[in-house]
Design an enzyme around this catalytic site. Structure first.
Site, mmCIF file in Angstrom:
data_model
loop_
_atom_site.group_PDB
_atom_site.id
_atom_site.type_symbol
_atom_site.label_atom_id
_atom_site.label_comp_id
_atom_site.label_asym_id
_atom_site.label_seq_id
_atom_site.Cartn_x
_atom_site.Cartn_y
_atom_site.Cartn_z
ATOM 1 N N GLY A 250 50.247 41.377 38.290
ATOM 2 C CA GLY A 250 49.660 40.760 39.481
ATOM 3 C C GLY A 250 49.512 41.749 40.619
ATOM 4 O O GLY A 250 48.511 41.741 41.348
ATOM 5 N N ASP A 251 50.499 42.622 40.785
ATOM 6 C CA ASP A 251 50.433 43.648 41.837
ATOM 7 C C ASP A 251 49.307 44.633 41.543
ATOM 8 O O ASP A 251 48.618 45.106 42.453
ATOM 9 C CB ASP A 251 51.762 44.395 41.932
ATOM 10 C CG ASP A 251 52.933 43.456 42.130
ATOM 11 O OD1 ASP A 251 52.755 42.419 42.787
ATOM 12 O OD2 ASP A 251 54.032 43.746 41.611
#
Length: 308
Positions: A250-251
């Protein structure tokens, strides 16, 4: 300049084992440590892509020293506010069947520490990008992201990206931010609804746009992702490959879209880099390189969804 803010960083201790049995002696096959935290991960992926950023936040003690040394080794500039207590240690365990995370206790952050961070935020200039990622420590008030965003409102075209959850996220969205990136579960938590279908995801993402997020990316894991703004919605695939670890994916998506924005791409073209970055990280042990991300770009498919 691109700034990433990690209020609650950690030293992440990764362990790979065949199985985890509670109450028994467990053998580790492989282990390693990394400077962790969502904003730190964004800075690392950007560095892999040849983009400079400044990492901000709080850290302290021997673990804080480890984080700053790790960033220095990575070639990432930081301006962390130093604390008296140790930065937390998170344990991430991967077995043959599942991944388990144990979250460490956060250090206490004092008012003078927060004031020092806000003073740094005050120096942000026109057209900068500010990424606010991760949880808010229990010793910090829930509207800290609002206070940070307020510091940017006197500047022109500062694009704020928020990747958080709970009340800190709800308060921040109302401040009119450029982009948010909830996953399906976080979108459900935000609205207090059981959101499952693509139609429902789009409906509630549109509501999040109305609440204050100019663009919304909803990540759906192996089912892909969706991007929504006031004018249009697109669905992106999850390119095929072997999952190694979802940690940091996600990052990496956030870093991918920041990379695209920094290259003056449209939000939809930048979204393609987000998909490739997140997927390449999921297929890697650690965060993606530019080469691995770039190799997936031609496998990314983005289709417009008719909203009528």
């Amino acid at each position: 300049m691109i700034y990433t803010v990690t209020l609650n960083p950690a030293v992440d201790y990764y362990m790979d084992m065949n199985k985890l049995e509670e109450g028994e002696l467990n053998k580790v096959n492989n282990s390693y440590t990394l400077a962790g935290g969502k904003g730190i991960n964004v800075s690392k992926v950007l560095k892999n892509f040849g983009i400079e950023s400044m990492a901000l936040g709080f850290c302290g003690g021997f673990t804080g020293e480890y984080i700053r040394a790790d960033l220095n080794k990575y070639g990432i500039k930081d301006n962390f506010i130093l604390l008296e207590e140790d930065t937390r240690i998170n344990v991430k365990i991967k077995t043959e069947k599942k991944e388990t995370e144990i979250m460490g206790k956060s250090p206490k952050i004092l008012k003078q520490n927060i004031d020092a961070l806000l003073s740094i935020i005050d120096s942000i200039e026109d057209n900068d990008i500010l990424v606010l990622s991760g949880s808010v420590p229990s010793s910090v008030k829930e509207d800290i992201y609002k206070d940070i965003i307020d510091k940017t409102k006197s500047k022109n075209n500062v694009r704020v990206i928020v990747d958080s959850r709970d009340n800190a996220f709800k308060i921040a969205v109302k401040e009119k931010v450029f982009l948010t990136k909830p996953n399906k579960k976080e979108l459900s938590e935000y609205f207090g609804k059981d959101i499952r279908s693509v139609y429902d995801i789009i409906v509630y993402a549109q509501q999040l746009v109305k609440d204050g997020s100019e663009n919304v990316i909803v990540s759906l894991g192996k089912e892909g992702s969706i991007i929504v703004n006031k004018d249009e919605a697109y669905i992106g695939n999850a390119p095929d490959g072997e999952l190694v670890s979802s940690v940091g994916a996600g990052d990496a998506m956030v870093a991918g879209i920041v990379y695209g924005i920094s290259q003056n791409l449209s939000i939809i073209d930048a979204y393609k880099y987000a998909i490739a970055s997140g997927t390449a990280t999921a297929f890697s042990e650690g965060l993606t390189t530019f080469e691995n991300m770039n190799n997936l770009l031609d496998k990314v498919e983005v289709k417009k969804i008719n909203l009528k």
